[in-house]
Design a protein around this motif. Structure first.
Motif, PDB file in Angstrom:
ATOM      1  N   GLN A 172       0.209   7.253  -6.324  1.00 13.45           N
ATOM      2  CA  GLN A 172      -0.874   8.074  -6.259  1.00 13.45           C
ATOM      3  C   GLN A 172      -0.119   9.650  -6.091  1.00 13.45           C
ATOM      4  OE1 GLN A 172      -3.642   7.350  -3.329  1.00 13.45           O
ATOM      5  NE2 GLN A 172      -4.829   9.130  -3.470  1.00 13.45           N
ATOM      6  N   PHE A 173       0.772   9.759  -5.118  1.00 14.49           N
ATOM      7  CA  PHE A 173       1.271  10.953  -4.862  1.00 14.49           C
ATOM      8  C   PHE A 173       1.893  11.288  -6.526  1.00 14.49           C
ATOM      9  CE2 PHE A 173       5.337  13.286  -4.014  1.00 14.49           C
ATOM     10  CZ  PHE A 173       4.657  14.373  -3.384  1.00 14.49           C
ATOM     11  N   MET A 215      -2.691  13.594   1.659  1.00 15.86           N
ATOM     12  CA  MET A 215      -1.462  13.177   0.966  1.00 15.86           C
ATOM     13  C   MET A 215      -0.411  14.179   1.411  1.00 15.86           C
ATOM     14  SD  MET A 215      -1.108  12.974  -3.140  1.00 15.86           S
ATOM     15  CE  MET A 215      -2.459  12.088  -3.212  1.00 15.86           C
ATOM     16  N   LEU A 216      -0.872  15.411   1.387  1.00 20.05           N
ATOM     17  CA  LEU A 216       0.149  16.396   1.471  1.00 20.05           C
ATOM     18  C   LEU A 216       0.251  17.091   2.910  1.00 20.05           C
ATOM     19  CD1 LEU A 216      -0.596  18.486  -1.856  1.00 20.05           C
ATOM     20  CD2 LEU A 216       1.215  16.816  -1.368  1.00 20.05           C
ATOM     21  N   GLY A 250       2.090  14.933 -11.124  1.00 17.19           N
ATOM     22  CA  GLY A 250       2.394  14.846 -12.571  1.00 17.19           C
ATOM     23  C   GLY A 250       3.815  14.367 -12.673  1.00 17.19           C
ATOM     24  N   ILE A 251       4.309  13.779 -11.885  1.00 12.87           N
ATOM     25  CA  ILE A 251       5.737  13.153 -11.930  1.00 12.87           C
ATOM     26  C   ILE A 251       5.788  11.992 -12.578  1.00 12.87           C
ATOM     27  CG2 ILE A 251       7.810  12.698 -10.644  1.00 12.87           C
ATOM     28  CD1 ILE A 251       6.571  14.512  -8.495  1.00 12.87           C
ATOM     29  N   ARG A 252       6.577  11.955 -13.807  1.00 14.03           N
ATOM     30  CA  ARG A 252       6.886  10.542 -14.338  1.00 14.03           C
ATOM     31  C   ARG A 252       7.723   9.743 -13.468  1.00 14.03           C
ATOM     32  NH1 ARG A 252       9.383  13.470 -18.237  1.00 14.03           N
ATOM     33  NH2 ARG A 252      11.054  11.921 -18.173  1.00 14.03           N
ATOM     34  N   ASN A 255       0.812  -1.356   0.053  1.00 12.38           N
ATOM     35  CA  ASN A 255      -0.042  -0.109  -0.030  1.00 12.38           C
ATOM     36  C   ASN A 255       0.767   1.195  -0.121  1.00 12.38           C
ATOM     37  OD1 ASN A 255      -2.459  -1.451  -0.076  1.00 12.38           O
ATOM     38  ND2 ASN A 255      -2.468  -1.523   2.391  1.00 12.38           N
ATOM     39  N   THR A 256       1.915   1.305   0.730  1.00 10.48           N
ATOM     40  CA  THR A 256       2.824   2.269   0.560  1.00 10.48           C
ATOM     41  C   THR A 256       3.346   2.626  -0.806  1.00 10.48           C
ATOM     42  OG1 THR A 256       3.628   1.668   2.742  1.00 10.48           O
ATOM     43  CG2 THR A 256       5.129   3.125   1.518  1.00 10.48           C
TER      44      THR A 256
END
Length: 131
Positions: A11-12, A71-72, A17-19, A4-5
């Motif tokens: 998901q983050f 998340m943030l 928008g990070i490849r 899950n991590t």
């Protein structure tokens, strides 16, 4: 750390928008290793996790490890919204500048059309006087 991590980390990355390839390079993972770990429900090493948290301080550690919370980090959410508002304002200013630029170009085109008409008339008169 469970699968899950890794899913939360993915998901983050999607949210930001990070490849994955850029992420792997940024945190010192070999090419394709994160995708492979994610696909095969593997775990991530503590050393990599430390690198991730150093490179992406806006991620909430509790959320990443347990799924609890947002998340943030709360200050990151504020920075994101401030950044978003600045972007909207900059876009509006840019649109105004484009409108002004378009108007100026329109005026230039109209002036050039008048010059062309004048020169065509001069050319026509010159041809008539030579005949």
């Amino acid at each position: 750390m469970t699968e899950n991590t890794l899913k939360r980390l993915k998901q983050f990355l999607d949210f930001k928008g990070i490849r994955i390839s850029a992420f792997e390079k940024e945190v010192g993972m070999s090419n394709g290793s994160f995708a492979s770990q994610l696909k095969n429900n593997k775990t991530i090493g503590v050393d990599k996790l430390e690198n991730i948290l150093k490179k992406y301080p806006d991620i909430n550690v509790e959320w990443l490890l347990t799924g609890n919370g947002s998340m943030l980090n709360s200050n990151a959410v504020h920075e994101e919204s401030t950044s978003y508002n600045k972007t909207i304002q900059e876009d509006a200013e840019e649109a105004i500048n484009y409108k002004e630029l378009a108007e100026a170009r329109k005026e230039t085109i109209e002036s050039l059309k008048k010059v062309i008409l004048y020169l065509e008339a001069q050319l026509s008169e010159s041809k008539k006087s030579k005949e």
